[in-house]
Design a protein around this motif. Sequence first.
Motif, mmCIF file in Angstrom:
data_model
loop_
_atom_site.group_PDB
_atom_site.id
_atom_site.type_symbol
_atom_site.label_atom_id
_atom_site.label_comp_id
_atom_site.label_asym_id
_atom_site.label_seq_id
_atom_site.Cartn_x
_atom_site.Cartn_y
_atom_site.Cartn_z
ATOM 1 N N LEU A 30 0.857 -1.183 0.000
ATOM 2 C CA LEU A 30 0.000 0.000 0.000
ATOM 3 C C LEU A 30 0.894 1.233 0.000
ATOM 4 O O LEU A 30 1.978 1.202 0.563
ATOM 5 C CB LEU A 30 -0.859 0.021 1.266
ATOM 6 C CG LEU A 30 -2.161 -0.762 1.271
ATOM 7 C CD1 LEU A 30 -2.854 -0.576 2.597
ATOM 8 C CD2 LEU A 30 -3.057 -0.304 0.143
ATOM 9 N N TYR B 69 -1.180 5.477 3.558
ATOM 10 C CA TYR B 69 -2.167 4.678 4.265
ATOM 11 C C TYR B 69 -1.736 4.332 5.687
ATOM 12 O O TYR B 69 -2.481 3.707 6.426
ATOM 13 C CB TYR B 69 -2.456 3.396 3.485
ATOM 14 C CG TYR B 69 -3.356 3.620 2.295
ATOM 15 C CD1 TYR B 69 -4.719 3.351 2.373
ATOM 16 C CD2 TYR B 69 -2.859 4.119 1.097
ATOM 17 C CE1 TYR B 69 -5.547 3.565 1.287
ATOM 18 C CE2 TYR B 69 -3.669 4.342 0.018
ATOM 19 C CZ TYR B 69 -5.028 4.058 0.107
ATOM 20 O OH TYR B 69 -5.853 4.273 -0.958
ATOM 21 N N ALA C 282 -7.791 -0.616 4.828
ATOM 22 C CA ALA C 282 -7.126 0.669 4.728
ATOM 23 C C ALA C 282 -8.138 1.789 4.920
ATOM 24 O O ALA C 282 -9.346 1.566 4.883
ATOM 25 C CB ALA C 282 -6.439 0.804 3.377
ATOM 26 N N VAL D 86 -7.144 -4.948 1.841
ATOM 27 C CA VAL D 86 -5.772 -5.286 1.527
ATOM 28 C C VAL D 86 -5.688 -6.772 1.277
ATOM 29 O O VAL D 86 -5.859 -7.576 2.172
ATOM 30 C CB VAL D 86 -4.862 -4.889 2.679
ATOM 31 C CG1 VAL D 86 -3.417 -5.034 2.268
ATOM 32 C CG2 VAL D 86 -5.148 -3.459 3.085
ATOM 33 N N THR E 92 2.542 1.387 6.188
ATOM 34 C CA THR E 92 2.354 0.859 4.846
ATOM 35 C C THR E 92 3.426 1.425 3.939
ATOM 36 O O THR E 92 3.837 2.575 4.079
ATOM 37 C CB THR E 92 0.988 1.273 4.285
ATOM 38 O OG1 THR E 92 0.922 2.696 4.290
ATOM 39 C CG2 THR E 92 -0.132 0.733 5.125
#
Lengths: 708, 572
Positions: free
Chosen positions: A326, A330, A479, A485, A508
């Motif tokens: 990510l 995030y 998230a 995720v 992240t």
Amino acid sequence: MAFRDVNARRHIGLQQLSSLASTGRTFLGPMKSHKFIVDESTNQSRLIFSAVRLIESLDLTSAVGQLLHETIQAQNKEFKTGMSTLLFLVGAWSNAVVECLQQNVPVPAIVSVMSEGLNSCCERVQCLQIPIHDVKKELCSSRVRPKAFESRTGQVGRDSLTHPWNLLCFQRDISATEVIPINSCSHQGDDCNFNKCLVSPLAGFGSAASVVKAVSDKSSSALSGSGVTASSCITRKLTHSRHFSALGKSHFSSQQDNFQGYLSGPRADPCGCRGLGHLAMALSHGNQSSVKLLQSIAAYQQERAECSGSSQINIAEIVTCCVLGLPESYSCVSPGFVTLVSPEQATVIKHLADKPLRILLMDGDLTEQYRHLGFNRPRNVRTVLEHPNPQGGRAGDLWLSRMSDILMSFEVNLVLVKGSVCKNFMERCIASRILVIGCVSRDVLCAFGAATGAQAVTYLSQLNASRIGNGAWVELWAASDGRAVDLGELVPARISAGGIALLTAVLTTALPSKAQLLEDQFWTLLYRLHHALKDGRVFPGGGAVELLCLSHIQALEGQPGRPGNDRVVTEFPSPWLAEYKSVVLQALASGWKRYLAVVLCNTAKASSELEAGALVDHHLQKAAACGSSSAYILEEFRRGGVLRGGCDPFPDQFTDLKVCDNVAAKTEAWRRALDLVLLVLQTDAEIITGPRRNQILNSSVSNKFMFL
Amino acid sequence: MSRLEAKKPPLFISEPLTGDAVSQSLSLLSGILKSSYGPAGRLKQLHNGVGGCVCTTSQSSALLGHLSVSQPVLRVLTASVRNHVSRFSDCGLFTAILCCGFIENFRSLNVAPFTVIKISKHLLSLCMDHLKSEACGCRVSVDFSSVETLVCLVRSILTSKPACMLNKTEVDHLTSLVLKAFIFTVPCHVETNAVLGKCVIIPVKGRRVVDSTVLPGLLIETPEIQLENSLAVKRTGSNMIKIALFSVSMSGDGFNPEEGTIAVQHGVSLEVSELNQLLNVGKQLVKDEVGLVVCQKVMHPSLKQYLKENGVMAVDRAGLSLMEPLGRMTGSQPIASIHSLSPGCYGSLKDLCFEGFASKHFLHLIPEDTVICSLVLCNRSETAWDELKRVCETAEHVLQLTVKEPLALLGGGCTETHLASYIRHKSSSLPASTFKDLDCSQTQYQLVADGFCRSLESVARSLSHDGEEILTDMVYGHCWFVPSGSPCVSKWSDLVSKCGCGMNGNTEDLSWRFLQYQSGSPFIQACPKEPSVKVADLLTLDCFAAKCSGLQVALETANLILDLSYIIEDQN
């Protein structure tokens, strides 16, 4: 025994120290350059971000290298900051001491004057300490917010040129949002408290617009960067605005609980967290990515502290979880325990979601072979089977079914295990919809114990009803924009319980090689804040303390007599000492002077070390002319920075962005650095013991050694 | 079929001291030891060369413990020094350097070893008589009713090892802690035979020295933080906590006999039966109203859980070193078997509390009246902590030795130079009958006496590591240091300020001379006087008992080595 004279002509140990330390030069100051370390034999390489990781990765088998490693580790263990300073000063001071030796200064004079000089400087700089209370007041009273953001935006442009790594973090800050909890201090899982979220009016702040925008524009990517914590549920809260809280109803929803009591958006009151956010900013030294996480943690813990009465950051109640894949924007703080689980476990979690769970904590491994530490397995016991039973399964199956029977009979849904978990047992548990998570740290077990009333057991056979806790729940971690995720084999999941003190900083990143950096940076800042609160005071940063040390040494040189006589019994009559004293004090000063110069160079405030040195001298003269150098330095700090030079490309940029340093971490780093240099200085021989002696005896370097 | 190798004949080495290898090794060893001596001594890095931990030290016990010496002659020397250190803790380097000095000086004399030994023994008796007489000018009596001399003694020991990395404040802090710990170990109510208690050192590495502290009673490290309010311990009628102390392992693996094999029926679990026995012990403990159970080794988690559920606190893995002081402090008998619990083996405690130092957690056992205390010792680095621990142990031991014999000797080289002056004076005025008794000539006696004095003075000279000149004065026979590179001046008093031990200043003219005495320049040594003013502020002092023993051990070892005529080496 092999014996080698260290001090053949020039001190080999000090030379080794200085060459080892010179590798860490670029880690000094807020702008760090990263390094690659390449192993020539395997061609593997590693990206290095800090002095600790550097020293860890070097092959330090020499005695001096070992001592350096030990020193850096000790500093890291206690403070998690100051290691680059330590490493740099070790190098600078060992160079300076070698110069003293070349001028025939006797070793005891160097040891005595340097250690007393450092002592005296540490006492002198105490007057610069700013009580935490004042820092908060000062930082909050100035119109920090909008201007600080602007200045950072300006900074981004410059940074991103030199450090592409930082691009992501700084982009995100352009429209930074703040997270504050308004969670009440319900500890016992009183559900209705969780939804008493107050939504402050979105008044008067420029950055508010971006939040609203983020809400409306869900496709906004990381680079537009607004949604640090603006989750979908928050979005709902925002759209419901303040009327939401007026409802006063109890909707228990684990989805909403994800950000229970958390509110995204700018704060109405910048001093809402009593300045801890600003303090974190001042201690962050420009590392923006962690500040927001810290602000959330500080706010959350402060909220709880209102009930318990302590005002410190509790490090034991914080864990980190790295989620790869990510974007960095995030990153956020989640109450409870976020960890990565396998897809099979994830299916169990889906099944268990929305249910209050019975939780079991285990402080050993969950395998058949595991026995508690200190249990010696008998070697001479033979089991005799008199009536073989062809139907009976393997002994292992018996254990599996016995253990899962125990779990079933106590209706346990969730098991947190400190050690490893037997693979077969894990499968069986998944089949019966029991979530078992291994490798959970002790702090996490403690937090769940406190929140659910569970008490850890070592064996399942110990289990009785009073050991099991209630009121935990589990869900898949999503998230902030609701983006699930599911990026690889492992899926993040969040386990929590009513009133749990534990917080997980979910870090992240899309770059696997950066995960360690993010984690290190987070812990560094967390420890800085922790120690600042523990010390109750901070130093003004940006070279203020070092500058006062330099000016104090100038004053010491002028003083008649010696600063003290601690380690040497033989006392030197003053005329000869005076000569040595000034040389040695100069050596001590040169450490800080080079430190300041290198920091100025690394931050591009000076183009060369020479120029930086001149700038430092200039400020020293001004301080001396002022009469009281500490007053001058404090005044300069208030004005926005001590070592502002003429060639600062953004002369007005930093005026509102004050930098602070930890008190104990800084002085301890100095002391540890000097202790190491003086320890090596006083060493005149290396004695090699054990089997290596014979290798040396037969090797080509044997003529450099003596044998007893 | 295996072949047998014929045995090699043993190797005879005659006159072992004349060999080159021996003298080289001897001078190397004495060089290592001399360079480590004193507060300005140089440190040695001891390590295995492949990345093991590094020990930075200038302490004889650490140095000699790590050295692997192959020369038999040196092994005799190191063994006797280590034996001395194990009994007295202090003055190990003094003993070793002096012994090397005796060997070197006596070997070069053209006198038969037999005669040398006789004369040197006579000289030693002169020294010992002098040290034990009231008129001795190099000793001070230690007054236990005030703290000053004790402070000097402890401070001298703490500052004598630079690898501890202490500054002035830290030395002061530790001095007071060591003294405080010592005072805790002195019993308040002295009966006929008083026994001193014990100070247990608790390691806390990586912290500042000033965070060290002393607590009465004992600390047991408990790895897990007891979250629940477990300090509500069960107390007996007299508001004391009953304690049971187990030296046997309670981990539930006790069915493991030394040899032989046990055959067990399938389905019978030894572990379960063993656990049941443990739980029976637990029941008995609960019945006997025990509040705290301490086990030297590991306790089975089920037993711990059972005890906890019944309000009994259980601590395991206390370690062997704590057992003796624990038993002494609580008056309990360590229980060595889980099959017999007699009510007489329980002890009692006044209170319990939790203490935290750095990241460690401890259970603090507070007794009613104790001679046991814990010194929580902190230092920044591992290597400096190790050195500091040895030094603190030495200081505690020296204080205990000083209680037995309340005397101290002057440090900083002054005792050595004073004794040398005394022997020079005494040996020049001996009656002829002495030489007859010793069966030697006066010249021989003078030669040996001179070697004896030079050996003593070489110890004082070893305190100089940076080219300082060393003087001695003709009045008190003390030791003085002149920094290297000092200009030529007409008066010595301009160059020296204080003698090595700190007792004399440069105010009166003490007729100084160089310590490197050449036999060619004759002078008449008067008997060194006792200083008129006693005990200045910061005297450097040494342990009397340790130094006297060191002197004797050094001479006897040197004589033994000089007397060696053969070494027989088994080559197989």
